[in-house]
Design a protein around this motif. Structure first.
Motif, PDB file in Angstrom:
ATOM      1  N   GLY A  69       0.820  -1.207   0.000  1.00  0.00           N
ATOM      2  CA  GLY A  69       0.000   0.000   0.000  1.00  0.00           C
ATOM      3  C   GLY A  69       0.850   1.251   0.000  1.00  0.00           C
ATOM      4  O   GLY A  69       2.007   1.247  -0.430  1.00  0.00           O
ATOM      5  N   ASP A  70       0.301   2.322   0.521  1.00  0.00           N
ATOM      6  CA  ASP A  70       0.983   3.619   0.450  1.00  0.00           C
ATOM      7  C   ASP A  70       2.185   3.655   1.393  1.00  0.00           C
ATOM      8  O   ASP A  70       2.487   2.697   2.104  1.00  0.00           O
ATOM      9  N   PHE A  71       2.872   4.792   1.387  1.00  0.00           N
ATOM     10  CA  PHE A  71       4.089   4.948   2.183  1.00  0.00           C
ATOM     11  C   PHE A  71       3.882   5.926   3.338  1.00  0.00           C
ATOM     12  O   PHE A  71       4.839   6.519   3.836  1.00  0.00           O
ATOM     13  N   LEU A  72       2.621   6.074   3.762  1.00  0.00           N
ATOM     14  CA  LEU A  72       2.298   6.903   4.930  1.00  0.00           C
ATOM     15  C   LEU A  72       2.207   5.983   6.141  1.00  0.00           C
ATOM     16  O   LEU A  72       1.322   5.123   6.206  1.00  0.00           O
ATOM     17  N   TYR A  73       3.121   6.154   7.070  1.00  0.00           N
ATOM     18  CA  TYR A  73       3.211   5.229   8.192  1.00  0.00           C
ATOM     19  C   TYR A  73       2.934   5.946   9.505  1.00  0.00           C
ATOM     20  O   TYR A  73       3.353   7.090   9.702  1.00  0.00           O
ATOM     21  N   VAL A  97      16.896  -0.756   2.523  1.00  0.00           N
ATOM     22  CA  VAL A  97      16.171   0.047   1.541  1.00  0.00           C
ATOM     23  C   VAL A  97      14.894   0.507   2.220  1.00  0.00           C
ATOM     24  O   VAL A  97      14.045  -0.319   2.579  1.00  0.00           O
ATOM     25  N   ILE A  98      14.754   1.810   2.409  1.00  0.00           N
ATOM     26  CA  ILE A  98      13.705   2.355   3.270  1.00  0.00           C
ATOM     27  C   ILE A  98      12.991   3.511   2.574  1.00  0.00           C
ATOM     28  O   ILE A  98      13.422   3.970   1.514  1.00  0.00           O
ATOM     29  N   GLY A  99      11.932   4.016   3.210  1.00  0.00           N
ATOM     30  CA  GLY A  99      11.266   5.203   2.699  1.00  0.00           C
ATOM     31  C   GLY A  99       9.954   5.449   3.404  1.00  0.00           C
ATOM     32  O   GLY A  99       9.343   4.526   3.942  1.00  0.00           O
ATOM     33  N   ALA A 100       9.523   6.706   3.394  1.00  0.00           N
ATOM     34  CA  ALA A 100       8.242   7.102   3.982  1.00  0.00           C
ATOM     35  C   ALA A 100       7.876   8.476   3.443  1.00  0.00           C
ATOM     36  O   ALA A 100       8.758   9.307   3.181  1.00  0.00           O
ATOM     37  N   LEU A 101       6.572   8.706   3.293  1.00  0.00           N
ATOM     38  CA  LEU A 101       6.074   9.987   2.799  1.00  0.00           C
ATOM     39  C   LEU A 101       5.082  10.578   3.798  1.00  0.00           C
ATOM     40  O   LEU A 101       4.523   9.876   4.640  1.00  0.00           O
ATOM     41  N   THR A 102       4.857  11.877   3.663  1.00  0.00           N
ATOM     42  CA  THR A 102       3.817  12.544   4.423  1.00  0.00           C
ATOM     43  C   THR A 102       2.517  12.534   3.628  1.00  0.00           C
ATOM     44  O   THR A 102       2.497  12.194   2.438  1.00  0.00           O
ATOM     45  N   GLY A 105       2.555  14.258   0.341  1.00  0.00           N
ATOM     46  CA  GLY A 105       3.360  13.713  -0.740  1.00  0.00           C
ATOM     47  C   GLY A 105       4.818  14.136  -0.700  1.00  0.00           C
ATOM     48  O   GLY A 105       5.537  13.948  -1.682  1.00  0.00           O
ATOM     49  N   THR A 106       5.256  14.689   0.416  1.00  0.00           N
ATOM     50  CA  THR A 106       6.665  15.046   0.568  1.00  0.00           C
ATOM     51  C   THR A 106       7.373  13.948   1.356  1.00  0.00           C
ATOM     52  O   THR A 106       6.730  13.089   1.984  1.00  0.00           O
ATOM     53  N   LEU A 107       8.689  13.969   1.327  1.00  0.00           N
ATOM     54  CA  LEU A 107       9.455  12.980   2.073  1.00  0.00           C
ATOM     55  C   LEU A 107       9.220  13.169   3.568  1.00  0.00           C
ATOM     56  O   LEU A 107       9.303  14.282   4.085  1.00  0.00           O
ATOM     57  N   ASP A 108       8.941  12.083   4.269  1.00  0.00           N
ATOM     58  CA  ASP A 108       8.811  12.130   5.721  1.00  0.00           C
ATOM     59  C   ASP A 108      10.226  12.086   6.296  1.00  0.00           C
ATOM     60  O   ASP A 108      10.767  11.018   6.602  1.00  0.00           O
ATOM     61  N   VAL A 109      10.813  13.262   6.411  1.00  0.00           N
ATOM     62  CA  VAL A 109      12.217  13.365   6.789  1.00  0.00           C
ATOM     63  C   VAL A 109      12.457  12.774   8.169  1.00  0.00           C
ATOM     64  O   VAL A 109      13.464  12.088   8.408  1.00  0.00           O
ATOM     65  N   ASP A 110      11.553  13.002   9.099  1.00  0.00           N
ATOM     66  CA  ASP A 110      11.741  12.481  10.453  1.00  0.00           C
ATOM     67  C   ASP A 110      11.731  10.959  10.458  1.00  0.00           C
ATOM     68  O   ASP A 110      12.567  10.326  11.122  1.00  0.00           O
ATOM     69  N   ALA A 111      10.809  10.355   9.730  1.00  0.00           N
ATOM     70  CA  ALA A 111      10.735   8.898   9.685  1.00  0.00           C
ATOM     71  C   ALA A 111      11.966   8.308   9.007  1.00  0.00           C
ATOM     72  O   ALA A 111      12.551   7.327   9.481  1.00  0.00           O
ATOM     73  N   VAL A 112      12.368   8.915   7.887  1.00  0.00           N
ATOM     74  CA  VAL A 112      13.551   8.418   7.180  1.00  0.00           C
ATOM     75  C   VAL A 112      14.795   8.551   8.056  1.00  0.00           C
ATOM     76  O   VAL A 112      15.629   7.643   8.125  1.00  0.00           O
ATOM     77  N   ALA A 113      14.913   9.672   8.757  1.00  0.00           N
ATOM     78  CA  ALA A 113      16.063   9.860   9.642  1.00  0.00           C
ATOM     79  C   ALA A 113      16.069   8.838  10.766  1.00  0.00           C
ATOM     80  O   ALA A 113      17.131   8.329  11.166  1.00  0.00           O
TER      81      ALA A 113
END
Length: 259
Positions: A69-73, A97-102, A105-113
């Protein structure tokens, strides 16, 4: 640490098993990305599977994605994936290999960090790749520009297109927007696409090189879960060593032509 450019264009193959990793190795892959559920876009594999693939040969990058599904976690999902990051590294992964969005539709910088930190705390030398969440972000090139400050090694992207061969202009823009980050073209890649992809300035090419496993002739077929696929399509994917070798040849030819 931000990744240096590849010394030569690298070939990465997405695999789902130790047998797939061996096929990728024998076909000339430089590394593999391991996941399960390739039919769902890829999910986190078990620790035992990571161990088996790490023993099979090429350096293994492990997809950490807790659900399709989507990348909003939410916070619980991020915590779970941080634990999965630590687990797969302990099991032999050379990278994650990781990733998350808000929701915007922007990068979820806090989650990625947070996921990056979990990886680097487990192994300071680990590689960290942003996965194709970038391709469904609101502005893939702007998202790529955030990556050097985050210290990621590389990004896997189709250039925001359904297939990387249709995202050439944006792939070039993303490579220019993320100095020091290895940009890897992936998504619907065929060996014939490789020369054009390398011409955009990407550092690596990623493909699944997959084919459907044969259906057992003696097996009864009953649809399970939400699948309504006919029996001949209700199978899993396996790595096709011939496609890996064809991709290796295409990449090497393109590299020699550019030398």
């Amino acid at each position: 640490m931000t990744g240096a450019r590849e010394s030569r264009p690298a070939l990465e193959i997405a695999v789902t098993s130790a047998a797939g990793a061996r096929a990728a190795r024998d076909g000339g892959a430089d590394r593999v990305e391991l996941c399960t559920g390739l039919e769902l876009g890829g999910l986190t594999p078990s620790a035992a599977l990571v161990e088996a693939v790490a023993d099979a040969g090429p350096p293994v990058q492990v997809l950490v994605r807790c659900r399709p599904g989507d990348f909003l976690y939410d916070a619980e999902e991020i915590a779970l994936m941080a634990a999965e990051v630590r687990s797969v590294i302990a099991s032999g992964a050379r990278g994650v290999v990781i990733g998350a969005l808000t929701s915007e539709g922007t990068l979820d910088v806090d989650a990625v960090a947070r996921l990056r930190d979990a990886a680097q705390e487990a192994d300071p030398a680990v590689e960290v790749t942003l996965h194709r969440a970038i391709d469904v972000s609101a502005d893939p090139a702007a998202t790529a520009a955030l990556l050097p400050a985050l210290g990621l090694t590389r990004v896997l992207t189709s250039g925001g297109a359904p297939a990387a061969g249709r995202g050439l202009d944006r792939l070039a823009a993303m490579a220019a927007a993320a100095p020091g980050v290895q940009v890897m073209a992936g998504g619907g890649v065929r060996p014939a696409d490789i020369p054009a992809l390398l011409a955009t300035g990407v550092d690596a090419v990623h493909l699944s090189a997959k084919r459907r496993a044969p259906v057992r002739a003696d097996a009864a077929w009953v649809p399970l879960g939400a699948s309504s696929a006919p029996a001949e399509q209700d199978t899993h994917f396996v790595t096709d060593a011939a496609v890996v070798a064809e991709a290796r040849r295409a990449l090497d030819r393109a590299r020699r032509a550019d030398a």
